[in-house]
Write a protein that holds these residues in place. Sequence first.
Motif, PDB file in Angstrom:
ATOM      1  N   ARG A  35       0.914  -1.258  -0.030  1.00 39.24           N
ATOM      2  CA  ARG A  35      -0.112   0.154   0.088  1.00 39.24           C
ATOM      3  C   ARG A  35       0.918   1.299   0.229  1.00 39.24           C
ATOM      4  N   ILE A  36       1.878   1.391   0.794  1.00 37.99           N
ATOM      5  CA  ILE A  36       2.643   2.419   0.872  1.00 37.99           C
ATOM      6  C   ILE A  36       3.359   2.913  -0.469  1.00 37.99           C
ATOM      7  N   GLN A  37       3.976   1.673  -1.144  1.00 36.33           N
ATOM      8  CA  GLN A  37       4.537   1.903  -2.252  1.00 36.33           C
ATOM      9  C   GLN A  37       3.712   2.172  -3.337  1.00 36.33           C
ATOM     10  N   LEU A  38       2.561   1.569  -3.575  1.00 30.19           N
ATOM     11  CA  LEU A  38       1.510   2.086  -4.322  1.00 30.19           C
ATOM     12  C   LEU A  38       1.124   3.472  -4.234  1.00 30.19           C
ATOM     13  N   GLY A  39       0.870   4.017  -3.071  1.00 32.70           N
ATOM     14  CA  GLY A  39       0.497   5.409  -2.865  1.00 32.70           C
ATOM     15  C   GLY A  39       1.730   6.478  -3.164  1.00 32.70           C
ATOM     16  N   ASN A  40       3.247   5.858  -2.922  1.00 31.83           N
ATOM     17  CA  ASN A  40       4.201   6.755  -3.235  1.00 31.83           C
ATOM     18  C   ASN A  40       4.315   6.763  -4.859  1.00 31.83           C
ATOM     19  N   ALA A  41       4.086   5.568  -5.415  1.00 34.11           N
ATOM     20  CA  ALA A  41       3.959   5.801  -6.990  1.00 34.11           C
ATOM     21  C   ALA A  41       3.107   6.559  -7.584  1.00 34.11           C
ATOM     22  N   LEU A  42       1.929   6.685  -7.049  1.00 28.91           N
ATOM     23  CA  LEU A  42       0.854   7.603  -7.468  1.00 28.91           C
ATOM     24  C   LEU A  42       1.240   9.080  -7.165  1.00 28.91           C
TER      25      LEU A  42
END
Length: 457
Positions: A35-42
């Motif tokens: 979740r953290i990495q997905l949010g960071n990518a967005l």
Amino acid sequence: MSEVFGPKPFGSGPGDFTCPREVNVTTATSAALRRIQLGNALSAFGNGFTVPFTFIYVSQVRGLGAGTAGVVLATLAVAALIVLPFTGRAIDRRGPVPVAVVGTLLAATGSLGLGLSGSEPLVIAAAASLGAGVAVVQPALATMIVWCSTTATRSRAFATSFFLNNLGLGVGGLLGGMLVDTAHPSSFLRLFAIEAAMFLVLGAVVAGTRLPKAPRLGEAIPGKERSASGNGWRVLLADRSMVTLCVLGFVMFFACYGQFESGLSAFAVEVTRISPATLGIALAANTAVIVLAQFVVLRLVEHRRRSRVIAGVGLVWTVAWVVAGASGVVHGHHAAAVAAIISTYALFGLGEAMLAPTVSPLVADLAPERMVGQYNAAFALVKQLALALGPAVGGVLVGAGAYDAYLVMLVVCSLGISVIALRLGRGLTAAQDSPLRATRVVAQSVPKPQVEETLPA
């Protein structure tokens, strides 16, 4: 990737035993990390819409001039420098989640403010909010990644985050270039609104993430006292390895990232005599190398000593600056000059891919458990200083036509990276410098239980 981040199967091999509760904890932690990495990518995707166009927007579209545009860019850096010394302590006291959420709200407000502001004071105020918000978010996210990873998975976690960041920036920049139109200011408002929305998405993702109750660092440095006492900055400055790593980080960011949008691009256009469009291709090559090579590089470096990998980055970047200098010598042969500049940017990308799984995990493994946020914030502060001074020094030298001095300075800096990295390695424990190798050695050294054989009477 699943075999690294996912839980170990219950009873997956002879003698293996993982209790169901441990599997559940590992599964939850892996889900939080994703979740953290997905949010960071967005969030990076949103940044890509605006970063290449901020200067043009302020100076031309809003008609505030190049001077105000320069002040806006400087404000982004200064705001970060002001908030970072306080960010680490807030992360360690309050936890990374609330700090990251506050940062995303600040950043979203600043981004939307830039899109709506038409006067110089309002634009500068919006830039201050954006710069402060981004500066707060970065060490908070890094701390969250640390909390959601172990020694064995930390390098891959940071490498994945770096990969997704660059992918998001690249895709966002590509789409932003298609949407932007200098003749229509509303198109820029659309870009800043998208960036603000992505920051809010990141905040929502972070707020809904359930983290472990404590950072998972205990196994990183066996035998080291993990609870430091005294003032946080005093403890950090007394950590010789961390101070050396900060010096190393400053030189790295000064010699690479600090030159991308200033000295190197000016050298490429004025000395190598390539077109701005070709410069865009070179920047795309940098991103492409990172995206395509990140996990191949990870496989090659994650079992090697971190200090030697970083020393290798210094050598790669030395070659990059030598190639850049050669592009100026052969500028009469246009194809060769273009190939040299593109190769320079590609080599920088290779070095960046080598750094992603080494430097940030090393910061985490050096930190006492109660000071992970402060160590991350301190390293982010050093990075920000280098990103502020790098363009200033490079711009002055290139602007004065001192191209030879400029290249010599950066070749010396790149060689300095190798020297400082090797010096750093001498002060690291085996678990800090090569955690996977140390973990394997410890596992192999654990004696197998002896089973007493009972002979028949």
